[in-house]
Scaffold this active site. Structure first.
Site, mmCIF file in Angstrom:
data_model
loop_
_atom_site.group_PDB
_atom_site.id
_atom_site.type_symbol
_atom_site.label_atom_id
_atom_site.label_comp_id
_atom_site.label_asym_id
_atom_site.label_seq_id
_atom_site.Cartn_x
_atom_site.Cartn_y
_atom_site.Cartn_z
ATOM 1 N N HIS A 154 0.819 -1.220 0.000
ATOM 2 C CA HIS A 154 0.000 0.000 0.000
ATOM 3 C C HIS A 154 0.847 1.262 0.000
ATOM 4 O O HIS A 154 0.343 2.347 -0.257
ATOM 5 C CB HIS A 154 -0.928 -0.001 1.215
ATOM 6 C CG HIS A 154 -2.044 -1.001 1.097
ATOM 7 N ND1 HIS A 154 -3.311 -0.650 0.724
ATOM 8 C CD2 HIS A 154 -2.069 -2.341 1.252
ATOM 9 C CE1 HIS A 154 -4.080 -1.731 0.669
ATOM 10 N NE2 HIS A 154 -3.344 -2.772 1.002
ATOM 11 N N ASP A 358 3.739 9.359 -0.762
ATOM 12 C CA ASP A 358 2.496 8.664 -0.394
ATOM 13 C C ASP A 358 2.225 7.577 -1.420
ATOM 14 O O ASP A 358 2.351 7.827 -2.621
ATOM 15 C CB ASP A 358 1.334 9.681 -0.412
ATOM 16 C CG ASP A 358 0.317 9.399 0.676
ATOM 17 O OD1 ASP A 358 0.171 8.233 1.062
ATOM 18 O OD2 ASP A 358 -0.332 10.366 1.132
HETATM 19 P P1 ADQ Z 1 -2.825 6.167 4.767
HETATM 20 O O1 ADQ Z 1 -1.410 6.579 4.949
HETATM 21 O O2 ADQ Z 1 -3.615 6.021 6.005
HETATM 22 O O3 ADQ Z 1 -2.969 4.826 3.917
HETATM 23 P P2 ADQ Z 1 -4.706 7.599 2.899
HETATM 24 O O4 ADQ Z 1 -4.661 6.885 1.605
HETATM 25 O O5 ADQ Z 1 -4.841 9.064 2.744
HETATM 26 O O6 ADQ Z 1 -3.436 7.348 3.814
HETATM 27 O O7 ADQ Z 1 -5.942 7.048 3.709
HETATM 28 C C1 ADQ Z 1 -6.321 7.624 4.900
HETATM 29 C C2 ADQ Z 1 -7.764 7.226 5.197
HETATM 30 O O8 ADQ Z 1 -8.043 7.559 6.547
HETATM 31 C C3 ADQ Z 1 -8.741 7.986 4.323
HETATM 32 O O9 ADQ Z 1 -9.796 7.134 3.984
HETATM 33 C C4 ADQ Z 1 -9.212 9.112 5.234
HETATM 34 O O10 ADQ Z 1 -10.526 9.536 4.994
HETATM 35 C C5 ADQ Z 1 -9.117 8.474 6.597
HETATM 36 N N1 ADQ Z 1 -8.837 9.514 7.600
HETATM 37 C C6 ADQ Z 1 -7.723 10.254 7.693
HETATM 38 N N2 ADQ Z 1 -7.848 11.143 8.709
HETATM 39 C C7 ADQ Z 1 -9.047 10.940 9.253
HETATM 40 C C8 ADQ Z 1 -9.778 11.538 10.315
HETATM 41 N N3 ADQ Z 1 -9.279 12.544 11.042
HETATM 42 N N4 ADQ Z 1 -10.993 11.067 10.612
HETATM 43 C C9 ADQ Z 1 -11.518 10.072 9.884
HETATM 44 N N5 ADQ Z 1 -10.891 9.479 8.857
HETATM 45 C C10 ADQ Z 1 -9.682 9.901 8.549
HETATM 46 C C11 ADQ Z 1 -2.064 3.907 3.295
HETATM 47 C C12 ADQ Z 1 -1.018 4.516 2.371
HETATM 48 C C13 ADQ Z 1 -1.704 5.363 1.308
HETATM 49 C C14 ADQ Z 1 -2.703 4.510 0.540
HETATM 50 C C15 ADQ Z 1 -3.626 3.780 1.490
HETATM 51 C C16 ADQ Z 1 -4.518 2.772 0.764
HETATM 52 O O11 ADQ Z 1 -0.094 5.297 3.118
HETATM 53 O O12 ADQ Z 1 -0.755 5.925 0.418
HETATM 54 O O13 ADQ Z 1 -3.476 5.361 -0.306
HETATM 55 O O14 ADQ Z 1 -2.896 3.061 2.471
HETATM 56 O O15 ADQ Z 1 -3.783 1.877 -0.023
#
Ligand code: ADQ
Length: 458
Positions: A154, A358
């Site tokens: 991921h 990311d």
């Molecule tokens: P993350 O590093 O966690 O995931 P991201 O892809 O942005 O990063 O996903 C974060 C998730 O958490 C989103 O669905 C977001 O809505 C949720 N989230 C973040 N802050 C929040 C908050 N304060 N309250 C509620 N929800 C919140 C890892 C990798 C990424 C990759 C994903 C999926 O680092 O690059 O996109 O996995 O493969």
């Protein structure tokens, strides 16, 4: 699909109904195909048993195992999150190479393989998720498992140069080659992985694109992950996001949503917002930055420092620009419910997504899905988010360049309606077409093809 689907991820959704795009998508696949989901229980116990607890999912089984305090430290907080995470996010300087952590990481993977092997069948399709389990296929092969094993990474694939700083660098290629399919988020990641194999003795890229290493042959492919876009639209429409905020009627909203992580570029984002405020013309409507950033992995040293740094920068910007009725940066340190988040995205004029590094960044896709197509907000996106390969119609920025990000904010807030609509339409097309169901289906179809080809060879 031929055999059962077996999913392995660090956590299984054992505490209530599944939520979040990825978990729901995997749940749906398992429900449809039947199968088993393996992962840790979340419980840390003194002497964990070498056996699984069994829970019933909806049409499938869940098998969880506990970790000991030493395993939680060495496997999860140590090697996975203080070595592999920074390594893959171009921060080899932050790797905490503590003696013994790798051995614990290795032993957790071996223990899991030992416990899983008796439950597996040769026609199973095993789909392993993320960097906690890089050696798991090698461990399963050592236990005699012959089933087709896929993996999805991921997070970004590490740069070849950074990999040289990993004491276990010589094992990395062998871990990868024990899978049949090594899935990555982007073309850029595939290029980095192929570069690693190009320089490796005994490795060869075959005509069909697969890699052979010693007696193994496997494929490296990109599968950009998506979101459940339709569900997100419904959530975004459930509440009027502006009614949740104490905003002046003409106040503009810039939103950032991230886990509090050094890879997300939050300090530079705040500084860019400060620069934007410095350059602001006094009569322009006010714009505020709402940053939602729940802390994660607080037991890891590098994470304790980010919060302090960020609070310092927010305090400085707010100190310079606030007045009696206005605080320009509002910084929320906790998770908010998904429907609230979706409504806030929809209410925002700008989605400010500026990671240094990311894998994909789902927030960029959620922001786009949540917009009102008749009056959409503008996405500002870092050139270093994996999402950029599919989201060229965003305003693309360099997250190291504070001036450029400040200028992008100005451009986004002044963008005419027709340009916002054009950009949004192009972005939304990709987000809805390449959603999370498309992602799981494409991955599983590829695994099924590989499994058929393997069967034909034997
Ligand atoms: P993350 O590093 O966690 O995931 P991201 O892809 O942005 O990063 O996903 C974060 C998730 O958490 C989103 O669905 C977001 O809505 C949720 N989230 C973040 N802050 C929040 C908050 N304060 N309250 C509620 N929800 C919140 C890892 C990798 C990424 C990759 C994903 C999926 O680092 O690059 O996109 O996995 O493969």
């Amino acid at each position: 699909m031929m055999g059962r689907l077996i999913v392995v991820s660090n956590r299984v959704p054992s505490d209530g109904p599944p939520s979040g795009g990825l978990v729901v998508a995997l749940h749906d696949c398992l429900k449809h195909n039947g199968g088993v989901w393996f992962g840790t229980s979340g419980d840390i116990v003194e002497d964990p048993e070498d056996s699984f607890a069994e829970l019933s999912g909806d049409g499938y089984k869940m098998r969880t195992f506990d970790l000991s305090p030493a395993e939680q430290q060495g496997y999860y907080l140590g090697y996975a999150n203080s070595v592999l995470w920074p390594l893959c996010h171009r921060r080899a300087d932050l790797m905490a190479l503590n003696a013994g952590d790798y051995d614990v990481y290795d032993s957790v993977n071996r223990r899991l393989a030992r416990m899983m092997a008796p439950e597996l069948r040769p026609d199973d399709h095993i789909w392993i998720h993320d960097y906690h389990f890089l050696p798991l296929a090698a461990c399963l092969r050592a236990e005699g498992v012959t089933a087709t094993i896929g993996y999805f990474h991921h997070i970004p694939f590490p740069a070849t140069h950074d990999l040289m700083a990993l004491p276990q660098r010589d094992l990395f290629a062998g871990w990868m080659a024990s899978f049949d399919l090594f899935g990555l988020q982007t073309q850029r990641d595939v290029a980095a992985a192929l570069e690693m194999f190009r320089g490796l003795n005994g490795a060869e890229q075959l005509r069909d694109g697969s890699i052979s290493l010693n007696d193994r042959r496997f494929e490296i492919r990109s599968f950009p992950i998506g979101i459940d876009a339709d569900a997100f639209v419904k959530e975004a429409q459930s509440t009027d996001g502006r009614s949740l905020l104490n905003f002046a009627p003409d106040e503009r909203l810039v939103i950032g949503v991230d886990r509090l992580d050094y890879s997300k570029g939050l300090d530079n984002r705040f500084r860019a917002f400060g620069r934007f405020l410095e350059n602001r013309i006094v009569d322009e409507p006010r714009a505020s930055l709402l940053q939602i950033a729940p802390p994660t992995r607080e037991d890891v040293d590098a994470y304790q420092q980010i919060r302090d740094a960020l609070e310092g920068t927010a305090g400085k910007v707010n100190g310079e620009h606030s007045d009696l009725g206005w605080t320009p940066i509002r910084y929320i340190h906790h998770a908010v419910p998904r429907d609230t988040l979706a409504a806030l995205y929809r209410a925002a004029d700008v989605g400010f997504v500026t990671p240094f590094c990311d894998g994909m960044n789902l927030v960029a896709k959620e922001f786009v899905a949540a917009q009102d197509p008749a009056d959409p907000g503008v996405l500002i996106l870092s050139q270093f988010a994996g999402a950029v390969e599919q989201m060229a119609s965003a305003l693309i920025v360099n997250p190291y360049d504070i001036g450029e990000m400040a200028q992008a904010l100005k451009q986004a807030l002044a963008m005419p309606l027709h340009e916002r609509q054009d950009r949004h339409e192009a972005l939304a097309r990709g987000v809805f077409r390449n959603d999370v169901a498309h992602w799981t289906q494409t991955y599983l179809d590829t695994m099924a093809r590989i499994s058929t080809e393997r069967a034909a060879l034997t």
